[in-house]
Write a protein that holds these residues in place. Sequence first.
Motif, PDB file in Angstrom:
ATOM      1  N   ILE A 119       0.845  -1.196   0.000  1.00  0.00           N
ATOM      2  CA  ILE A 119       0.000   0.000   0.000  1.00  0.00           C
ATOM      3  C   ILE A 119       0.879   1.245   0.000  1.00  0.00           C
ATOM      4  N   GLU A 120       0.538   2.182  -0.885  1.00  0.00           N
ATOM      5  CA  GLU A 120       1.166   3.497  -0.841  1.00  0.00           C
ATOM      6  C   GLU A 120       0.159   4.471  -0.261  1.00  0.00           C
ATOM      7  N   PRO A 121       0.615   5.413   0.557  1.00  0.00           N
ATOM      8  CA  PRO A 121      -0.356   6.344   1.134  1.00  0.00           C
ATOM      9  C   PRO A 121      -0.984   7.223   0.052  1.00  0.00           C
ATOM     10  N   LYS A 122      -2.251   7.555   0.285  1.00  0.00           N
ATOM     11  CA  LYS A 122      -2.942   8.477  -0.615  1.00  0.00           C
ATOM     12  C   LYS A 122      -2.282   9.843  -0.520  1.00  0.00           C
ATOM     13  N   PHE A 123      -2.005  10.263   0.711  1.00  0.00           N
ATOM     14  CA  PHE A 123      -1.192  11.455   0.961  1.00  0.00           C
ATOM     15  C   PHE A 123      -0.668  11.410   2.381  1.00  0.00           C
ATOM     16  N   VAL A 124       0.198  12.363   2.698  1.00  0.00           N
ATOM     17  CA  VAL A 124       0.786  12.449   4.035  1.00  0.00           C
ATOM     18  C   VAL A 124       0.364  13.771   4.640  1.00  0.00           C
ATOM     19  N   LEU A 125      -0.321  13.693   5.767  1.00  0.00           N
ATOM     20  CA  LEU A 125      -0.720  14.897   6.477  1.00  0.00           C
ATOM     21  C   LEU A 125       0.417  15.217   7.441  1.00  0.00           C
ATOM     22  N   PHE A 126       1.014  16.396   7.259  1.00  0.00           N
ATOM     23  CA  PHE A 126       2.204  16.733   8.051  1.00  0.00           C
ATOM     24  C   PHE A 126       1.939  17.948   8.924  1.00  0.00           C
ATOM     25  N   GLY A 175       5.177  14.671  -4.249  1.00  0.00           N
ATOM     26  CA  GLY A 175       4.008  15.556  -4.264  1.00  0.00           C
ATOM     27  C   GLY A 175       2.889  15.090  -3.355  1.00  0.00           C
ATOM     28  N   LYS A 176       3.226  14.298  -2.346  1.00  0.00           N
ATOM     29  CA  LYS A 176       2.175  13.716  -1.505  1.00  0.00           C
ATOM     30  C   LYS A 176       1.978  14.388  -0.150  1.00  0.00           C
ATOM     31  N   VAL A 177       2.775  15.406   0.147  1.00  0.00           N
ATOM     32  CA  VAL A 177       2.674  15.998   1.486  1.00  0.00           C
ATOM     33  C   VAL A 177       1.671  17.147   1.524  1.00  0.00           C
ATOM     34  N   ARG A 178       0.771  17.084   2.504  1.00  0.00           N
ATOM     35  CA  ARG A 178      -0.169  18.177   2.764  1.00  0.00           C
ATOM     36  C   ARG A 178       0.224  18.766   4.110  1.00  0.00           C
ATOM     37  N   LYS A 179       0.834  19.947   4.065  1.00  0.00           N
ATOM     38  CA  LYS A 179       1.391  20.524   5.286  1.00  0.00           C
ATOM     39  C   LYS A 179       0.386  21.417   6.011  1.00  0.00           C
TER      40      LYS A 179
END
Length: 206
Positions: A119-126, A175-179
């Motif tokens: 599994i790859e994360p949909k996005f990363v909440l940082f 491009g997966k980080v949502r800061k």
Amino acid sequence: MGNAANKEANGSGTENKPTVVFVLGGPGSGKGTQCANIVKQYGYTHLSAGDLLRAEISSGSENGNMIQNMIKEGKIVPSEVTVKLLQKAMQESGNDKFLIDGFPRNEENRAAFENVTKIEPKFVLFFDCHEEEMERRLLNRNQGREDDNIETIRKRFKVFLESSLPVVEYYEAKGKVRKIEAVKPVEEVFEAVKAIFDPEREKVAA
Ligand code: UDP
Ligand code: MG
């Protein structure tokens, strides 16, 4: 178009795979607090890797002593242990949407999770927060945690900078980080969190 059909049309190849969002940030950055809010509003299951490890200690498992010692020192428990606990919790949940909080903490954690679960994360909440504020929160929260003392806190900050931030950078490059700016009151931080999750929900429903 139905959800499954939609996924197929996207060619994303993710049919049957659960949705995973990694929730990262330093100790005391507000991950657990905001995860509880997200669960209420968006139907995710919250899996805190630290909580799973603490439950493993309480259960009297054979790994308990090792885990307890590592937590006291702010060290990262071997991936094998943590990934197994996460996998089991995912299977037992009956849900297909997960907030994985406080994991992956290093490159080894990340690679192990992806290799084992595929599994790859949909996005990363940082959650971005400076150390002074995190230290203040940890020393004030009084949850009886053995690692919320100034000596262990300093070690946790060091591990976060040296081992965990590189994981955030890895996903940043994809491009997966949502800061999220986390140095604000809980309600204001949650407004920023909702701005991330609401469009994501619309994308799925569209
Ligand atoms: N921990 C670990 N692997 C993980 C998550 C946690 O080894 O994937 C250990 C580590 O020693 C860490 C401690 O558990 O310092 C507490 O983690 P938690 O996520 O509960 O703390 P937070 O950083 O959220 O304050
Ligand atoms: Mg936590």
